[in-house]
Design a protein around this motif. Structure first.
Motif, short mmCIF file in Angstrom:
data_model
loop_
_atom_site.label_atom_id
_atom_site.label_comp_id
_atom_site.label_asym_id
_atom_site.label_seq_id
_atom_site.Cartn_x
_atom_site.Cartn_y
_atom_site.Cartn_z
N PRO A 32 0.84 -1.20 0.00
CA PRO A 32 0.00 0.00 0.00
C PRO A 32 0.88 1.25 0.00
CG PRO A 32 0.11 -0.91 2.21
CD PRO A 32 0.89 -1.85 1.32
N SER A 33 1.45 1.57 -1.14
CA SER A 33 2.48 2.60 -1.24
C SER A 33 1.86 3.99 -1.41
CB SER A 33 3.44 2.29 -2.39
OG SER A 33 2.75 1.99 -3.59
N LEU A 34 1.07 4.37 -0.41
CA LEU A 34 0.46 5.69 -0.37
C LEU A 34 1.52 6.74 -0.07
CD1 LEU A 34 -2.52 4.41 1.70
CD2 LEU A 34 -2.79 5.43 -0.56
N ARG A 35 1.18 8.00 -0.32
CA ARG A 35 2.11 9.10 -0.08
C ARG A 35 2.62 9.05 1.36
NH1 ARG A 35 -0.78 14.44 -0.85
NH2 ARG A 35 -1.54 13.92 1.22
N GLY A 36 3.95 9.08 1.49
CA GLY A 36 4.58 9.00 2.80
C GLY A 36 4.80 7.60 3.30
N ARG A 37 4.29 6.60 2.58
CA ARG A 37 4.41 5.19 3.01
C ARG A 37 5.03 4.33 1.91
NH1 ARG A 37 -1.58 3.87 4.80
NH2 ARG A 37 -0.68 1.77 4.84
#
Length: 427
Positions: A32-37
């Protein structure tokens, strides 16, 4: 154009590696490569690329200098935003160098119950792979990695330097792509396999993000007429910005690239709203995060000035806002439009590869969104090609990519690399 024998060798290699490629893409989507992750996925990518024998550079946005086109980040830490560059560097290079770049950040998935399959399960059904980021643009990342694998599988290697790059921030600032350039990675062309459905992106609009901050006067709802409702004031400003967008689109009918080709190419969207503290009190505050586009021939500064003027004009017509003007904060995207001018050698080589694989001319498209090619083409004097596989529902529920098209696109990219960089026997 690669000759028939070479193309057949590449086709066989793509076919032989496609089960591994599909598994690779599923693993990409499960992050789950969401912004900041994004860091866990980037660490995995670094290991995958190092395992292929590439020299890998892993660095953060905090490791590069500022640039006039560095955009203000939105709720993210530059030190935690990781970029990965893997380098193929042959002995005595003889061909033309190339950057292959893809972003691994994804947008929020929304309510999971509205998906047919869990958004990070990477389910395959009827030839489609489902999941957030599968279409935009992890399929393209898989295509560029396995195009290089296919060249190796055919017993060959590119005769020039090739940089495989996975970046962050494409969905909010573009700072990841810019960081690779500021790190010193340059080439004679760049290919970004965004999901274009096997078309070349001829032009893209620019994008501006901004936040409206509106105040109000809180009172008990029983005397609402004595207060001021910040949410309703924000609603009036949103309507004014829709009117501003309509005016811009009317003026843009004569645009040399978009006029007569794309209806209403400037898109405005109020995307996030927050406000108020209590259902029985008139809200004292409201914030709205918005996005608006701009056409070639307009600068980001001009577009931002237009937003400010539209908001000021709307505020003057409101008794409270006229004396308590709303605040506008520009953050995130502040991007120039970009046109890939026809006639570059890089585009000709890609068109030849497309023709060899697809049997026809490479179509062009006009985009009402942005992609990272603008950095290469506008600021670093290299052709920025945007061409990739087919999928559906970018940023939406049940986002998916076509596995058959992914295989075809991987072969096209492999053929392009072979022709642009040249190939030689491996080892």
């Amino acid at each position: 154009m690669p000759d028939a024998v070479l193309l057949d060798r590449l086709r066989q290699a793509v076919e032989a590696g496609f089960a591994r490629q599909t598994d690779f893409l599923q693993q990409l989507v499960r992050f789950p490569s969401l912004r900041g992750r994004e860091a866990p996925l980037q660490d995995w990518m670094a290991r995958e690329l190092a395992g292929r024998g590439y020299a890998v550079d892993r660095f953060s946005l905090a490791d590069v200098p500022a640039h006039p086109k560095t955009a203000p980040m939105v709720d993210a830490n530059p030190a935690a935003s990781i970029q990965v560059v893997a380098t193929h560097r042959p002995a005595q290079p003889s061909g033309r160098s190339l950057i292959l770049q893809g972003h691994i950040d994804v947008v929020p998935e929304g309510p999971h119950e509205m998906w047919t399959h869990p958004p990070y399960a990477a389910v395959i059904r009827d030839g489609w792979l489902y999941g957030r980021g599968a279409h935009d643009m992890k399929a393209g990342v898989a295509a560029m990695v396995f195009a290089m694998d296919a060249i190796r599988g055919a017993g060959l290697e590119p005769a020039a330097d090739v940089y495989l790059q996975t970046v962050t921030e494409e969905e909010s600032t573009g700072n990841g792509a810019l960081a690779t350039l500021l790190r010193g990675y340059r080439a004679e062309a760049a290919l970004i396999p965004e999901p274009t459905g096997h078309t070349i992106t001829r032009a893209q609009t620019g994008t501006i993000w901004f936040r409206l901050k509106v105040r109000g006067v809180p009172v008990h709802v029983m005397v609402a007429q004595d207060g001021s409702n910040a949410i309703m004031s924000a609603y009036a400003l949103i309507n004014a910005l829709y009117g501003h967008t309509k005016t811009l689109n009317e003026a843009g009918r004569d645009n040399p690239w978009y006029g007569g080709q794309v209806q209403d190419p400037i898109k405005f969207n109020p995307g996030i709203i927050r406000g108020g503290d209590w259902a029985s009190s008139t809200p004292a505050w409201c914030e709205v995060d918005c996005r608006i586009g701009l056409l070639p021939g307009t600068t980001p500064e001009e577009a931002m000035a237009g937003v400010e003027a539209a908001v000021r004009a709307a505020a003057k017509g409101d008794a409270f806002l006229a004396n308590n003007p709303p605040e506008i904060t520009f953050h995130g995207f502040q991007t120039d439009p970009y046109v890939l001018e026809p006639g570059s050698e890089a585009e000709a080589v890609l068109a030849a590869a497309h023709r060899a694989v697809h049997g026809g001319a490479m179509p062009a498209r006009l985009s009402t969104a942005v992609n990272d090619t603008r950095y290469y083409g506008l600021y670093f004097a290299m052709p920025g090609l945007c061409y990739g596989p087919k999928g559906e529902m970018a940023h939406g529920f049940d986002e998916r990519t076509s596995l058959a098209d992914l295989k075809t696109c991987t072969l096209t990219i492999a053929a392009f690399i072979a022709d642009w960089c040249g190939v030689r026997p491996r080892g």
